[in-house]
Design an enzyme around this catalytic site. Structure first.
Site, mmCIF file in Angstrom:
data_model
loop_
_atom_site.group_PDB
_atom_site.id
_atom_site.type_symbol
_atom_site.label_atom_id
_atom_site.label_comp_id
_atom_site.label_asym_id
_atom_site.label_seq_id
_atom_site.Cartn_x
_atom_site.Cartn_y
_atom_site.Cartn_z
ATOM 1 N N LYS A 1 -18.388 14.633 -21.307
ATOM 2 C CA LYS A 1 -19.488 13.935 -22.006
ATOM 3 C C LYS A 1 -19.684 12.559 -21.383
ATOM 4 O O LYS A 1 -18.695 11.881 -21.044
ATOM 5 C CB LYS A 1 -19.133 13.816 -23.498
ATOM 6 C CG LYS A 1 -20.234 13.219 -24.364
ATOM 7 C CD LYS A 1 -19.837 13.156 -25.841
ATOM 8 C CE LYS A 1 -20.980 12.666 -26.724
ATOM 9 N NZ LYS A 1 -20.625 12.574 -28.149
ATOM 10 N N SER B 1 -20.371 15.072 -34.370
ATOM 11 C CA SER B 1 -20.921 15.313 -33.030
ATOM 12 C C SER B 1 -20.195 16.332 -32.168
ATOM 13 O O SER B 1 -20.687 16.663 -31.095
ATOM 14 C CB SER B 1 -20.985 14.002 -32.250
ATOM 15 O OG SER B 1 -22.143 13.316 -32.601
ATOM 16 N N SER C 1 -24.113 14.762 -31.385
ATOM 17 C CA SER C 1 -24.586 14.126 -30.174
ATOM 18 C C SER C 1 -24.082 14.761 -28.883
ATOM 19 O O SER C 1 -24.678 14.566 -27.833
ATOM 20 C CB SER C 1 -24.158 12.654 -30.179
ATOM 21 O OG SER C 1 -22.748 12.532 -30.093
HETATM 22 N N1 GLN Z 1 -25.140 12.583 -36.284
HETATM 23 C C1 GLN Z 1 -24.262 11.503 -36.644
HETATM 24 C C2 GLN Z 1 -24.883 10.190 -36.282
HETATM 25 O O1 GLN Z 1 -25.954 10.201 -35.781
HETATM 26 C C3 GLN Z 1 -22.925 11.662 -36.001
HETATM 27 C C4 GLN Z 1 -22.935 11.382 -34.563
HETATM 28 C C5 GLN Z 1 -21.567 11.462 -33.966
HETATM 29 O O2 GLN Z 1 -20.667 12.091 -34.518
HETATM 30 N N2 GLN Z 1 -21.399 10.768 -32.864
HETATM 31 O O3 GLN Z 1 -24.344 9.156 -36.488
#
Ligand code: GLN
Length: 490
Positions: free
Chosen positions: A78, A182, A158
């Site tokens: 990532k 995410s 994400s």
């Molecule tokens: N969807 C969540 C956010 O936008 C979690 C994102 C994540 O776990 N990095 O904060």
């Protein structure tokens, strides 16, 4: 010859050790697959030369009898993980072409164990999002499509690029990070396995920070066994991260196949939320039935503060993000936009460098931390966080081994379908954020399909540092459900 990209990580590892295939052939097969899959936009940077060099070094170590646990295994990383001398951007314009002069501990651990780097995967900008649509490099298209439809679907976010890359056989495993879901939400959307380990299990050093008290790294793979193998290499103590625990890493793979007889599995009644799709409800009941058939006992449990988790998360996470993102000032990293004076330069750089969702989080975070509002918002959210943690502790104190919930309230949605109202996007995390707030481990395992053929996942939540039980239970679900593979269209 079998297509080398369809092997499991465990299968490839064993074949490499027996010298039935070479690490170079394995890397080449994946590099070719990546080239043919650019329509998915899963990778934001391909590193073929590095991959071939590392693969050749792996072949030499295998020949010399010095193979590490992940020797020759091609992985995707990532774009939130710093890899020395390789562009790392968190998929934000503000980092420009930042090339870190250091290596994240997680990736250093992977290279130490012999893994091969294929490239950097796409993600929501600074990991803020649930659909991979906020990336500066554009959205990822899921390898999955609804039956009889060409609509482009999101892979979740994400870590959408990592999830799509694993699902589309563009790597044998990938790294992700999970602050509110995410890893688990994109795993559920793409029919892959994803685990967010206990907070402190993996080092955060060298991982671009979003919300430091919630961020945790973890793997994406196509099987539960593969996730166990990959997490073992990623995890471990690190003096460079004081929140990383000084605890030996167990042999997670040894947990696969253990008996679940007599384990008590909690079914939290508060997770039966309004608007949950009937497919998800049926899946949840099916998952419970599979665990029961394997000898586990199902117990209804209560996590009464669940309904406050999402609003509290959307105070804590932006607060920490606004503080972490203060460092992007046009001086130290990447982008710089000229201004009349230094303040003007900061403002112009941050306005041009951050996307809309990131700017929203910085503004919310700054607001809830400001004098006069701190007690009403931030402090209260921290108190809610303690109550959420206590809910889980009370549940585990009653002898519950793990908690079973859906991973997401729906299957994957279309690119561009959600997001006009940010709350609609935030609701994706309803089943996952509680786990980050409590610092616990959670695994998402593919468990079925919806009426349109899209994969759906179940989540198992464990006690702190008891990832092993999640691997044992996750594999029971996997064995019962089978594996889910998208039909290639790209
Ligand atoms: N969807 C969540 C956010 O936008 C979690 C994102 C994540 O776990 N990095 O904060």
């Amino acid at each position: 010859m079998t297509d080398l990209t369809t092997l499991t990580l465990a299968g490839a590892r064993d074949a490499l050790r027996k010298k039935e295939l070479s690490a170079l052939d394995l890397a080449d097969a994946h590099l070719a697959a990546i080239e043919q899959a650019r329509a998915l936009n899963a990778y934001v940077l391909e590193t073929p030369e590095l991959a071939r060099r590392m693969a050749k070094e792996s072949d030499a170590r295998i020949a010399a009898g010095k193979a590490g646990p992940l020797e020759g295994i091609p992985l995707a990383i990532k774009d939130l993980f710093c890899v020395k001398d390789v562009r790392t951007t968190a998929c934000s314009h503000i980092l420009g072409n930042f090339v870190p002069p250091y290596e994240s501990t997680v990736t250093a651990n992977l290279w130490r164990d012999g893994a091969v780097m294929l490239g950097k995967t796409n993600n929501d900008e600074f990991a803020m999002g649930s659909s991979n649509e906020t990336s500066h490099y554009g959205p990822v298209t899921s390898p999955w499509r609804r039956e009889g439809s060409n609509t482009a679907l999101v892979p979740g976010g994400s870590s959408g690029g990592s999830a799509a890359a694993v699902a589309a056989n563009l790597c044998l495993g990938a790294t992700g990070t999970d602050t509110g879901g995410s890893i688990r939400q994109p795993a559920a959307f793409t029919g892959t396995v994803g685990i967010k380990p206990t907070y402190g299990r993996c080092s955060r050093w060298g991982v671009v920070a979003f919300a430091s008290s919630l961020d945790q790294a973890g793997p994406f793979t196509r099987t539960v066994r593969d996730a166990a193998i990959l997490l073992r290499s990623m995890a471990g103590p690190d003096a460079k991260d004081t929140t990383c625990v000084d605890m030996a890493v167990p042999d997670y793979e040894a947990a696969i196949g253990k008996s679940v007889k007599g384990m008590k599995i909690g079914i939290p009644k508060e997770y039966r939320v309004d608007g949950m799709s009937p497919d998800i409800d049926a899946l949840w009941q099916q998952g419970a039935a599979w665990l029961k058939d394997a000898g586990a006992e199902l117990v209804e449990v209560s996590l009464p503060h669940t309904k406050y988790a999402l609003p509290a998360y959307y105070i804590v996470a932006p607060a920490e993000a606004s503080s972490n993102l203060a460092r992007y000032d046009g001086v130290r990293y990447g982008l710089r936009e000229d201004g009349r004076d230094i303040i003007g330069m900061y403002e112009a750089t941050r306005a041009a460098g951050f996307g809309k969702e990131v700017r929203r989080r910085v503004m919310i975070g700054t607001y809830v931390l400001s004098a006069g509002y701190y007690d009403a918002y931030y402090l209260r959210a921290q108190k809610v966080r303690t109550l959420i943690k206590r809910d889980f502790e009370e549940c585990f104190a009653k002898g519950i081994s793990a908690i079973l919930t859906p991973a997401t309230p729906t299957a994957a949605f279309g690119v561009g379908e959600k997001g006009a109202d940010p709350i609609e996007m935030y609701l994706n995390d309803i089943f996952t954020v509680t786990v980050n707030m409590a610092g616990l481990p959670g695994i998402a395992v593919p468990a079925g399909r919806d009426g349109q053929g899209l994969p759906l996942g179940l989540q198992l939540i464990g006690k702190a540092f008891d990832e092993e039980t999640l691997f044992t239970l996750g594999e029971v679900v996997e064995q019962a459900a089978g594996r889910f593979t998208p039909t290639r269209w790209w």
